[in-house]
Design a protein around this motif. Structure first.
Motif, PDB file in Angstrom:
ATOM      1  N   ILE A  35      -0.533  49.937  35.251  1.00  0.00           N
ATOM      2  CA  ILE A  35       0.737  50.299  34.478  1.00  0.00           C
ATOM      3  C   ILE A  35       1.895  50.298  35.797  1.00  0.00           C
ATOM      4  O   ILE A  35       1.392  50.607  36.772  1.00  0.00           O
ATOM      5  N   SER A  36       3.110  50.155  34.893  1.00  0.00           N
ATOM      6  CA  SER A  36       3.982  50.308  35.927  1.00  0.00           C
ATOM      7  C   SER A  36       5.150  50.829  35.058  1.00  0.00           C
ATOM      8  O   SER A  36       5.215  51.010  33.897  1.00  0.00           O
ATOM      9  N   PHE A  37       6.330  51.102  35.623  1.00  0.00           N
ATOM     10  CA  PHE A  37       7.650  51.544  34.911  1.00  0.00           C
ATOM     11  C   PHE A  37       8.132  50.422  33.869  1.00  0.00           C
ATOM     12  O   PHE A  37       8.878  50.828  33.029  1.00  0.00           O
ATOM     13  N   GLY A  38       7.524  49.328  34.204  1.00  0.00           N
ATOM     14  CA  GLY A  38       8.315  48.293  33.303  1.00  0.00           C
ATOM     15  C   GLY A  38       7.175  47.714  32.314  1.00  0.00           C
ATOM     16  O   GLY A  38       7.448  47.092  31.269  1.00  0.00           O
ATOM     17  N   GLY A  39       5.888  48.128  32.449  1.00  0.00           N
ATOM     18  CA  GLY A  39       4.989  47.550  31.337  1.00  0.00           C
ATOM     19  C   GLY A  39       3.602  47.901  31.804  1.00  0.00           C
ATOM     20  O   GLY A  39       3.224  48.885  32.745  1.00  0.00           O
ATOM     21  N   THR A  40       2.573  47.369  31.108  1.00  0.00           N
ATOM     22  CA  THR A  40       1.293  47.475  31.334  1.00  0.00           C
ATOM     23  C   THR A  40       0.259  46.213  31.034  1.00  0.00           C
ATOM     24  O   THR A  40       0.903  45.269  30.300  1.00  0.00           O
ATOM     25  N   TYR A  41      -0.818  46.377  31.419  1.00  0.00           N
ATOM     26  CA  TYR A  41      -1.884  45.240  31.060  1.00  0.00           C
ATOM     27  C   TYR A  41      -2.967  45.938  30.399  1.00  0.00           C
ATOM     28  O   TYR A  41      -3.219  46.978  30.928  1.00  0.00           O
ATOM     29  N   LEU A  42      -3.320  45.381  29.183  1.00  0.00           N
ATOM     30  CA  LEU A  42      -4.314  46.090  28.368  1.00  0.00           C
ATOM     31  C   LEU A  42      -5.524  45.218  28.266  1.00  0.00           C
ATOM     32  O   LEU A  42      -5.427  43.923  28.107  1.00  0.00           O
ATOM     33  N   ASN A  43      -6.988  45.851  28.277  1.00  0.00           N
ATOM     34  CA  ASN A  43      -7.960  45.326  27.984  1.00  0.00           C
ATOM     35  C   ASN A  43      -8.380  45.618  26.583  1.00  0.00           C
ATOM     36  O   ASN A  43      -8.363  46.862  26.371  1.00  0.00           O
ATOM     37  N   TYR A  44      -8.984  44.867  26.054  1.00  0.00           N
ATOM     38  CA  TYR A  44      -9.596  45.230  24.659  1.00  0.00           C
ATOM     39  C   TYR A  44     -10.653  44.200  24.309  1.00  0.00           C
ATOM     40  O   TYR A  44     -10.697  42.961  24.810  1.00  0.00           O
ATOM     41  N   ASN A  45     -11.507  44.440  22.985  1.00  0.00           N
ATOM     42  CA  ASN A  45     -12.208  43.498  22.491  1.00  0.00           C
ATOM     43  C   ASN A  45     -11.512  42.464  21.477  1.00  0.00           C
ATOM     44  O   ASN A  45     -10.522  43.002  20.954  1.00  0.00           O
ATOM     45  N   ILE A  46     -11.826  41.313  21.418  1.00  0.00           N
ATOM     46  CA  ILE A  46     -11.258  40.450  20.443  1.00  0.00           C
ATOM     47  C   ILE A  46     -10.926  41.145  19.322  1.00  0.00           C
ATOM     48  O   ILE A  46     -11.878  41.541  18.333  1.00  0.00           O
ATOM     49  N   PRO A  47      -9.671  41.398  18.665  1.00  0.00           N
ATOM     50  CA  PRO A  47      -9.299  41.841  17.171  1.00  0.00           C
ATOM     51  C   PRO A  47      -9.760  40.859  16.367  1.00  0.00           C
ATOM     52  O   PRO A  47      -9.696  39.651  16.480  1.00  0.00           O
ATOM     53  N   ARG A  48     -10.236  41.652  14.979  1.00  0.00           N
ATOM     54  CA  ARG A  48     -10.474  40.712  13.967  1.00  0.00           C
ATOM     55  C   ARG A  48      -9.406  39.645  13.419  1.00  0.00           C
ATOM     56  O   ARG A  48      -9.700  38.798  12.901  1.00  0.00           O
ATOM     57  N   TYR A  49      -8.095  40.091  13.780  1.00  0.00           N
ATOM     58  CA  TYR A  49      -7.125  39.369  13.363  1.00  0.00           C
ATOM     59  C   TYR A  49      -6.668  38.212  14.164  1.00  0.00           C
ATOM     60  O   TYR A  49      -5.468  37.568  14.175  1.00  0.00           O
ATOM     61  N   GLY A  50      -7.496  38.129  15.452  1.00  0.00           N
ATOM     62  CA  GLY A  50      -7.038  37.283  16.600  1.00  0.00           C
ATOM     63  C   GLY A  50      -6.223  37.709  17.584  1.00  0.00           C
ATOM     64  O   GLY A  50      -5.896  38.886  17.573  1.00  0.00           O
ATOM     65  N   LYS A  51      -5.888  37.079  18.621  1.00  0.00           N
ATOM     66  CA  LYS A  51      -5.111  37.595  19.724  1.00  0.00           C
ATOM     67  C   LYS A  51      -3.793  38.157  19.382  1.00  0.00           C
ATOM     68  O   LYS A  51      -3.135  37.630  18.383  1.00  0.00           O
ATOM     69  N   LEU A  52      -3.210  38.794  20.166  1.00  0.00           N
ATOM     70  CA  LEU A  52      -1.602  39.352  19.765  1.00  0.00           C
ATOM     71  C   LEU A  52      -0.746  38.163  20.157  1.00  0.00           C
ATOM     72  O   LEU A  52      -1.121  37.282  20.909  1.00  0.00           O
ATOM     73  N   GLU A  53       0.091  38.109  19.311  1.00  0.00           N
ATOM     74  CA  GLU A  53       1.148  36.997  19.433  1.00  0.00           C
ATOM     75  C   GLU A  53       2.276  37.505  20.585  1.00  0.00           C
ATOM     76  O   GLU A  53       2.867  38.262  20.462  1.00  0.00           O
TER      77      GLU A  53
END
Length: 128
Positions: A35-53
């Motif tokens: 994480i930083s003051f400007g943003g973040t990187y997230l890890n997750y399991n593949i969502p049932r609706y597919g990857k984020l857009e």
């Protein structure tokens, strides 16, 4: 120029839970990798609706360790997405949540003054 050279804010390695609510009404539980003051990187399991857009808006509830009160809420934009992770750019948050967020990040580094100086330079560059 490598990606690290384009970053405006120093990343801090952390690990805590986050809930992500997309502009399409989907909910995703994830773990913050850095994480930083400007943003973040997230890890997750593949969502049932597919990857984020990419370029989609989302609301993040950050459950930072040691934080009193409710989760920190941040509005963000997806700037990178795969089936198992996403990079988010933070857009806005409330002044109270920003102060709680700032206190958390500063508590995670050995030299908090360096990050404060970086934040102040960024604010000056944006006319804040």
């Amino acid at each position: 120029m490598g990606a690290d050279n384009r970053r405006k804010h120093t990343r801090v390695d952390v690990s805590f839970q986050v809930e992500l609510y997309t502009d399409k009404g989907n909910h995703l539980a994830a773990k913050v990798r850095d994480i930083s003051f400007g943003g973040t990187y997230l890890n997750y399991n593949i969502p049932r609706y597919g990857k984020l857009e990419v370029d989609s808006a989302c609301t993040c509830k950050l459950f930072v360790e040691g934080s009193e009160g409710p989760p920190i809420v941040v509005e963000a934009r997806v700037i990178h997405a795969s089936g198992t992770g996403a990079g988010l750019e933070f857009i806005q948050t409330s002044p109270d949540d920003f102060n709680r967020f700032k206190d958390y990040i500063l508590s995670q580094v050995d030299v908090p003054q360096a990050l404060l100086d970086e934040l102040n330079r960024s604010a000056t560059a944006h006319g804040s």
